[in-house]
Design a protein around this motif. Structure first.
Motif, mmCIF file in Angstrom:
data_model
loop_
_atom_site.group_PDB
_atom_site.id
_atom_site.type_symbol
_atom_site.label_atom_id
_atom_site.label_comp_id
_atom_site.label_asym_id
_atom_site.label_seq_id
_atom_site.Cartn_x
_atom_site.Cartn_y
_atom_site.Cartn_z
ATOM 1 N N ILE A 143 3.071 -0.716 2.522
ATOM 2 C CA ILE A 143 2.267 -1.928 2.344
ATOM 3 C C ILE A 143 0.967 -1.584 1.610
ATOM 4 C CG2 ILE A 143 0.948 -3.719 3.559
ATOM 5 C CD1 ILE A 143 3.144 -3.596 5.755
ATOM 6 N N MET A 144 0.337 -0.469 1.990
ATOM 7 C CA MET A 144 -0.914 -0.060 1.335
ATOM 8 C C MET A 144 -0.681 0.229 -0.138
ATOM 9 S SD MET A 144 -2.557 2.243 4.410
ATOM 10 C CE MET A 144 -3.926 2.812 3.449
ATOM 11 N N LYS A 145 0.448 0.854 -0.479
ATOM 12 C CA LYS A 145 0.763 1.102 -1.868
ATOM 13 C C LYS A 145 0.928 -0.192 -2.636
ATOM 14 C CE LYS A 145 3.034 5.566 -1.147
ATOM 15 N NZ LYS A 145 4.319 6.276 -1.066
ATOM 16 N N LYS A 146 1.613 -1.165 -2.025
ATOM 17 C CA LYS A 146 1.817 -2.461 -2.681
ATOM 18 C C LYS A 146 0.476 -3.168 -2.924
ATOM 19 C CE LYS A 146 6.535 -3.578 -1.339
ATOM 20 N NZ LYS A 146 7.107 -4.231 -2.496
ATOM 21 N N VAL A 147 -0.420 -3.062 -1.938
ATOM 22 C CA VAL A 147 -1.743 -3.670 -2.085
ATOM 23 C C VAL A 147 -2.499 -2.978 -3.219
ATOM 24 C CG1 VAL A 147 -4.010 -3.956 -0.984
ATOM 25 C CG2 VAL A 147 -1.923 -4.492 0.293
ATOM 26 N N ASP A 148 -2.468 -1.642 -3.231
ATOM 27 C CA ASP A 148 -3.151 -0.888 -4.283
ATOM 28 C C ASP A 148 -2.599 -1.210 -5.657
ATOM 29 O OD1 ASP A 148 -4.800 0.337 -2.455
ATOM 30 O OD2 ASP A 148 -3.607 2.179 -2.323
ATOM 31 N N ASN A 149 -1.318 -1.514 -5.746
ATOM 32 C CA ASN A 149 -0.665 -1.834 -7.033
ATOM 33 C C ASN A 149 -0.786 -3.317 -7.386
ATOM 34 O OD1 ASN A 149 0.137 0.826 -7.405
ATOM 35 N ND2 ASN A 149 2.114 0.505 -6.390
ATOM 36 N N GLY A 158 1.345 -15.503 8.623
ATOM 37 C CA GLY A 158 1.716 -14.119 8.867
ATOM 38 C C GLY A 158 2.492 -13.959 10.158
ATOM 39 N N LEU A 159 2.045 -14.637 11.203
ATOM 40 C CA LEU A 159 2.735 -14.549 12.485
ATOM 41 C C LEU A 159 4.121 -15.171 12.416
ATOM 42 C CD1 LEU A 159 -0.211 -15.347 14.928
ATOM 43 C CD2 LEU A 159 0.903 -13.135 14.570
ATOM 44 N N GLN A 160 4.256 -16.269 11.673
ATOM 45 C CA GLN A 160 5.539 -16.951 11.560
ATOM 46 C C GLN A 160 6.513 -16.216 10.645
ATOM 47 O OE1 GLN A 160 4.758 -21.020 10.466
ATOM 48 N NE2 GLN A 160 3.523 -21.399 12.278
ATOM 49 N N SER A 161 5.998 -15.356 9.779
ATOM 50 C CA SER A 161 6.886 -14.689 8.825
ATOM 51 C C SER A 161 7.698 -13.572 9.470
ATOM 52 C CB SER A 161 6.067 -14.112 7.661
ATOM 53 O OG SER A 161 5.275 -13.030 8.097
ATOM 54 N N GLY A 162 7.316 -13.166 10.652
ATOM 55 C CA GLY A 162 8.078 -12.138 11.349
ATOM 56 C C GLY A 162 7.598 -10.740 11.013
ATOM 57 N N ARG A 163 8.300 -9.793 11.541
ATOM 58 C CA ARG A 163 7.944 -8.381 11.396
ATOM 59 C C ARG A 163 8.461 -7.843 10.068
ATOM 60 N NH1 ARG A 163 8.332 -4.689 16.513
ATOM 61 N NH2 ARG A 163 6.285 -3.860 16.095
ATOM 62 N N SER A 164 7.656 -7.056 9.414
ATOM 63 C CA SER A 164 8.026 -6.460 8.132
ATOM 64 C C SER A 164 8.845 -5.198 8.367
ATOM 65 C CB SER A 164 6.772 -6.113 7.327
ATOM 66 O OG SER A 164 7.136 -5.431 6.147
ATOM 67 N N SER A 165 9.766 -4.951 7.461
ATOM 68 C CA SER A 165 10.543 -3.718 7.534
ATOM 69 C C SER A 165 9.819 -2.569 6.817
ATOM 70 C CB SER A 165 11.924 -3.933 6.899
ATOM 71 O OG SER A 165 11.778 -4.305 5.538
ATOM 72 N N LEU A 166 8.722 -2.887 6.145
ATOM 73 C CA LEU A 166 7.957 -1.873 5.417
ATOM 74 C C LEU A 166 7.071 -1.060 6.359
ATOM 75 C CD1 LEU A 166 6.731 -4.022 2.391
ATOM 76 C CD2 LEU A 166 8.624 -2.392 2.417
ATOM 77 N N LYS A 167 6.840 0.187 5.990
ATOM 78 C CA LYS A 167 5.890 1.024 6.711
ATOM 79 C C LYS A 167 4.484 0.672 6.227
ATOM 80 C CE LYS A 167 9.077 4.896 6.877
ATOM 81 N NZ LYS A 167 9.336 6.271 6.414
ATOM 82 N N ILE A 168 3.490 0.992 7.029
ATOM 83 C CA ILE A 168 2.103 0.695 6.660
ATOM 84 C C ILE A 168 1.751 1.357 5.331
ATOM 85 C CG2 ILE A 168 -0.317 1.060 7.296
ATOM 86 C CD1 ILE A 168 0.487 0.584 10.191
ATOM 87 N N SER A 169 2.206 2.589 5.129
ATOM 88 C CA SER A 169 1.899 3.283 3.876
ATOM 89 C C SER A 169 2.515 2.554 2.678
ATOM 90 C CB SER A 169 2.383 4.732 3.925
ATOM 91 O OG SER A 169 3.788 4.788 4.160
#
Length: 80
Positions: free
Chosen positions: A71-77, A58-69
């Motif tokens: 990411i939460m939607k993707k997890v829920d789906n 996770g640390l090596q993958s860099g910063r995500s351009s997604l907002k937390i909301s």
């Protein structure tokens, strides 16, 4: 599976605990109890190692351009 005989030392209190576990019928002998403890420790350490590897990824993958909301939607789906 090949076995190796080891000699280990316990305090009186530890020995009493081991004997109690055997007397209660949780294990058939001292060795079985000690092997169970080692197996549990191995499993715990494998989970810890996997978690550390996931954190490193996770640390090596860099910063995500997604907002937390997002990411939460993707997890829920089930996408993440």
């Amino acid at each position: 599976m090949q076995t190796v005989r080891k000699s280990i030392t316990f305090t009186d209190q530890q020995d009493s605990w081991i004997k109690l576990k055997v007397e209660n019928g949780d294990f058939t002998n001292d060795s079985e109890y000690i092997r169970d403890l080692v197996r549990k420790d191995q499993a715990k350490n494998m989970k810890l190692l996997e978690l550390k590897q996931a954190i490193d990824e996770g640390l090596q993958s860099g910063r995500s351009s997604l907002k937390i909301s997002d990411i939460m939607k993707k997890v829920d789906n089930g996408e993440l």
